[in-house]
Design a protein around this motif. Structure first.
Motif, PDB file in Angstrom:
ATOM      1  N   GLN A  98       0.834  -1.205   0.000  1.00 56.35           N
ATOM      2  CA  GLN A  98       0.000   0.000   0.000  1.00 56.35           C
ATOM      3  C   GLN A  98       0.873   1.261   0.000  1.00 56.35           C
ATOM      4  O   GLN A  98       0.578   2.217  -0.724  1.00 56.35           O
ATOM      5  N   LEU A  99       1.931   1.258   0.801  1.00 56.98           N
ATOM      6  CA  LEU A  99       2.838   2.404   0.824  1.00 56.98           C
ATOM      7  C   LEU A  99       3.562   2.570  -0.513  1.00 56.98           C
ATOM      8  O   LEU A  99       3.731   3.687  -1.009  1.00 56.98           O
ATOM      9  N   ALA A 100       3.973   1.448  -1.109  1.00 59.14           N
ATOM     10  CA  ALA A 100       4.633   1.500  -2.413  1.00 59.14           C
ATOM     11  C   ALA A 100       3.686   2.045  -3.473  1.00 59.14           C
ATOM     12  O   ALA A 100       4.097   2.823  -4.348  1.00 59.14           O
ATOM     13  N   PHE A 101       2.425   1.651  -3.390  1.00 59.05           N
ATOM     14  CA  PHE A 101       1.431   2.164  -4.339  1.00 59.05           C
ATOM     15  C   PHE A 101       1.296   3.676  -4.176  1.00 59.05           C
ATOM     16  O   PHE A 101       1.300   4.421  -5.148  1.00 59.05           O
ATOM     17  N   ARG A 102       1.205   4.126  -2.948  1.00 55.47           N
ATOM     18  CA  ARG A 102       1.054   5.554  -2.672  1.00 55.47           C
ATOM     19  C   ARG A 102       2.260   6.335  -3.216  1.00 55.47           C
ATOM     20  O   ARG A 102       2.105   7.401  -3.805  1.00 55.47           O
ATOM     21  N   GLU A 103       3.458   5.789  -3.039  1.00 50.44           N
ATOM     22  CA  GLU A 103       4.665   6.450  -3.538  1.00 50.44           C
ATOM     23  C   GLU A 103       4.728   6.459  -5.057  1.00 50.44           C
ATOM     24  O   GLU A 103       5.239   7.409  -5.658  1.00 50.44           O
ATOM     25  N   ALA A 104       4.223   5.416  -5.691  1.00 49.83           N
ATOM     26  CA  ALA A 104       4.299   5.303  -7.145  1.00 49.83           C
ATOM     27  C   ALA A 104       3.247   6.143  -7.860  1.00 49.83           C
ATOM     28  O   ALA A 104       3.405   6.467  -9.036  1.00 49.83           O
ATOM     29  N   SER A 105       2.188   6.507  -7.159  1.00 54.40           N
ATOM     30  CA  SER A 105       1.099   7.258  -7.779  1.00 54.40           C
ATOM     31  C   SER A 105       1.485   8.709  -8.004  1.00 54.40           C
ATOM     32  O   SER A 105       1.984   9.374  -7.098  1.00 54.40           O
ATOM     33  N   LEU A 106       1.242   9.194  -9.210  1.00 60.23           N
ATOM     34  CA  LEU A 106       1.509  10.597  -9.514  1.00 60.23           C
ATOM     35  C   LEU A 106       0.530  11.503  -8.777  1.00 60.23           C
ATOM     36  O   LEU A 106       0.884  12.592  -8.327  1.00 60.23           O
ATOM     37  N   VAL A 107      -0.708  11.047  -8.670  1.00 60.88           N
ATOM     38  CA  VAL A 107      -1.735  11.772  -7.929  1.00 60.88           C
ATOM     39  C   VAL A 107      -2.199  10.840  -6.817  1.00 60.88           C
ATOM     40  O   VAL A 107      -3.040   9.969  -7.033  1.00 60.88           O
ATOM     41  N   PRO A 108      -1.629  11.001  -5.619  1.00 64.42           N
ATOM     42  CA  PRO A 108      -1.954  10.069  -4.527  1.00 64.42           C
ATOM     43  C   PRO A 108      -3.433  10.121  -4.126  1.00 64.42           C
ATOM     44  O   PRO A 108      -4.063  11.169  -4.185  1.00 64.42           O
ATOM     45  N   ASP A 109      -3.930   8.977  -3.711  1.00 71.82           N
ATOM     46  CA  ASP A 109      -5.297   8.890  -3.202  1.00 71.82           C
ATOM     47  C   ASP A 109      -5.367   9.589  -1.852  1.00 71.82           C
ATOM     48  O   ASP A 109      -4.383   9.648  -1.118  1.00 71.82           O
ATOM     49  N   GLU A 110      -6.542  10.083  -1.527  1.00 63.21           N
ATOM     50  CA  GLU A 110      -6.774  10.620  -0.188  1.00 63.21           C
ATOM     51  C   GLU A 110      -6.637   9.476   0.813  1.00 63.21           C
ATOM     52  O   GLU A 110      -6.948   8.321   0.474  1.00 63.21           O
ATOM     53  N   PRO A 111      -6.186   9.754   2.031  1.00 61.32           N
ATOM     54  CA  PRO A 111      -6.135   8.687   3.046  1.00 61.32           C
ATOM     55  C   PRO A 111      -7.495   8.009   3.184  1.00 61.32           C
ATOM     56  O   PRO A 111      -8.532   8.669   3.251  1.00 61.32           O
TER      57      PRO A 111
END
Length: 125
Positions: A98-111
């Motif tokens: 989940q953290l890796a996904f958040r870091e890889a996203s150009l536009v991070p999801d809201e918590p």
């Protein structure tokens, strides 16, 4: 007399022996099946997140989102069925993905909106 099997037997026709497979899976404890599926989901998600040696070659965040979400759902649904001995490392792996996904996203999801956070709660990077 020939030692070769008769034509069209499961061993020679390329078809799997479903009776043998059914007997084999019947002997596997449910916890082992759940853990195996979870590890396969984790591995596939890692590949789709570009976390393998080949990196970005197979990176696909849409696919990774689906895999991480499915993993979180599986772990949530099976939490009372598998021991903490099995669940703890799987939860740690899920959080890392989940953290890796958040870091890889150009536009991070809201918590709370990231993959699997419906099951695990909001993740703050």
């Amino acid at each position: 007399m020939s030692d070769t099997p008769a034509p069209d037997t499961p061993e020679t026709s390329g078809n799997p022996d479903f009776d043998a497979m059914t007997r084999d899976i019947a002997e596997v404890p449910a916890v082992e099946v759940i853990v195996t599926v979870a590890v396969n989901l984790m591995s596939a998600a890692a590949v789709k997140l570009g976390l393998t040696e080949e990196g970005d070659r197979h990176k696909d965040l849409d696919e990774a989102r689906k895999l991480v979400h499915a993993l979180a759902g599986l772990l949530d649904a099976s939490a009372t069925e598998i021991s903490s001995f099995h669940a703890a490392p799987l939860r740690d792996g899920l959080k890392s993905l989940q953290l890796a996904f958040r870091e890889a996203s150009l536009v991070p999801d809201e918590p709370g909106q990231g993959p699997g956070e419906k099951y695990t709660g909001p993740l703050y990077a």
